[in-house]
Design a protein around this motif. Structure first.
Motif, PDB file in Angstrom:
ATOM      1  N   ARG A  35      76.589  57.662  -6.177  1.00 53.28           N
ATOM      2  CA  ARG A  35      75.556  57.082  -6.167  1.00 53.28           C
ATOM      3  C   ARG A  35      75.859  55.535  -5.917  1.00 53.28           C
ATOM      4  O   ARG A  35      76.923  55.025  -5.606  1.00 53.28           O
ATOM      5  N   LYS A 130      70.830  58.748  -3.954  1.00 53.77           N
ATOM      6  CA  LYS A 130      71.324  60.162  -4.223  1.00 53.77           C
ATOM      7  C   LYS A 130      71.542  60.005  -5.828  1.00 53.77           C
ATOM      8  O   LYS A 130      72.046  58.940  -6.515  1.00 53.77           O
ATOM      9  N   PRO A 131      70.954  60.904  -6.747  1.00 51.70           N
ATOM     10  CA  PRO A 131      70.873  62.200  -6.161  1.00 51.70           C
ATOM     11  C   PRO A 131      68.996  62.486  -5.990  1.00 51.70           C
ATOM     12  O   PRO A 131      68.891  63.708  -5.663  1.00 51.70           O
ATOM     13  N   HIS A 132      68.532  61.500  -5.764  1.00 49.55           N
ATOM     14  CA  HIS A 132      66.990  61.538  -4.892  1.00 49.55           C
ATOM     15  C   HIS A 132      67.339  62.035  -3.400  1.00 49.55           C
ATOM     16  O   HIS A 132      68.337  62.163  -2.913  1.00 49.55           O
ATOM     17  N   ASN A 158      75.777  64.492  -7.400  1.00 50.56           N
ATOM     18  CA  ASN A 158      74.771  63.741  -6.924  1.00 50.56           C
ATOM     19  C   ASN A 158      74.399  63.892  -5.434  1.00 50.56           C
ATOM     20  O   ASN A 158      73.108  64.068  -5.184  1.00 50.56           O
ATOM     21  N   SER A 162      71.132  65.806  -4.122  1.00 46.64           N
ATOM     22  CA  SER A 162      70.153  64.905  -3.040  1.00 46.64           C
ATOM     23  C   SER A 162      70.062  65.896  -1.892  1.00 46.64           C
ATOM     24  O   SER A 162      69.008  66.074  -1.514  1.00 46.64           O
TER      25      SER A 162
END
Length: 209
Positions: A35, A130-132, A158, A162
């Protein structure tokens, strides 16, 4: 995934946090691996400093410390050859990184990576790292491809999360996390080295286009 900087970033964060008198549990370094710096610093400032520090100031200090470690940055074994073979096989390549644009440019210049990538997405370009799914959604959009048509190579949990949330297929490599951790993030393929990944994708010289 290409260059071995994760431990150096963690070292720079440790040095920075210590300068502010913050004792950060080891579990947080693993939890935020892959991240952006800002994600972790905001969490630490909020939870361990009671919001008394400026996250922007702490991140800025961390960047200063990281610059002093630049001479220790190295490529992960086999990564450059893998990229060269991938460039011959696939029409377009993208990089979605949680690194800053400054650090991304430093690495590209140092290791001559510019010719290999058509698209680069850095932390500054997206609202949620990340992790989005945002990094890989943006990368696939800039490539002009549906996420489902993309194969992502990742080395962090992560990052795998993602890419999967974006709808991409993921091959995970155990350079930063264990097989068990990456399996838990539901990677589609799991390898221990770039040579193994090269074999998995059939990217040897004889078969490369």
């Amino acid at each position: 995934m290409i260059i071995d900087t994760e431990r150096l970033h963690e070292e720079a964060k440790r040095i920075t946090f210590e300068r502010y008198g913050l004792s950060v549990p080891e579990r947080l370094y693993a939890a935020f691996r892959g991240r952006s710096d800002l994600d972790m610093v905001e969490h630490v400032v909020r939870e361990l400093a009671g919001g008394a520090l400026s996250a922007a100031e702490v991140v800025g200090r961390k960047h200063e410390v990281f610059r002093t470690l630049h001479d220790r940055i190295a490529l992960i074994e086999g990564s450059l050859e893998f990229i060269r073979l991938s460039r011959r096989r696939f029409e377009r390549l993208a990089l979605a990184t949680s690194a800053t644009k400054e650090n991304q440019r430093f690495a590209f210049t140092r290791f001559g990576l510019d010719p290999f990538f058509d698209v680069v997405v850095t932390a500054e370009e997206i609202a949620r790292t990340k992790p989005h799914p945002d990094p890989y959604l943006r990368a696939s959009a800039k490539l002009g491809l549906d996420p489902g048509a993309c194969l992502v190579i990742e080395d962090s949990t992560n990052g795998v999360l993602s890419a999967k949330r974006a709808g991409c297929a993921v091959a995970a490599i155990t350079t930063s996390f264990s097989r068990e951790e990456l399996e838990g993030a539901n990677a589609d393929h799991l390898v221990d080295s770039f040579s193994e990944l090269t074999a998995l994708l059939g990217l040897d010289e004889g078969r490369a286009r």
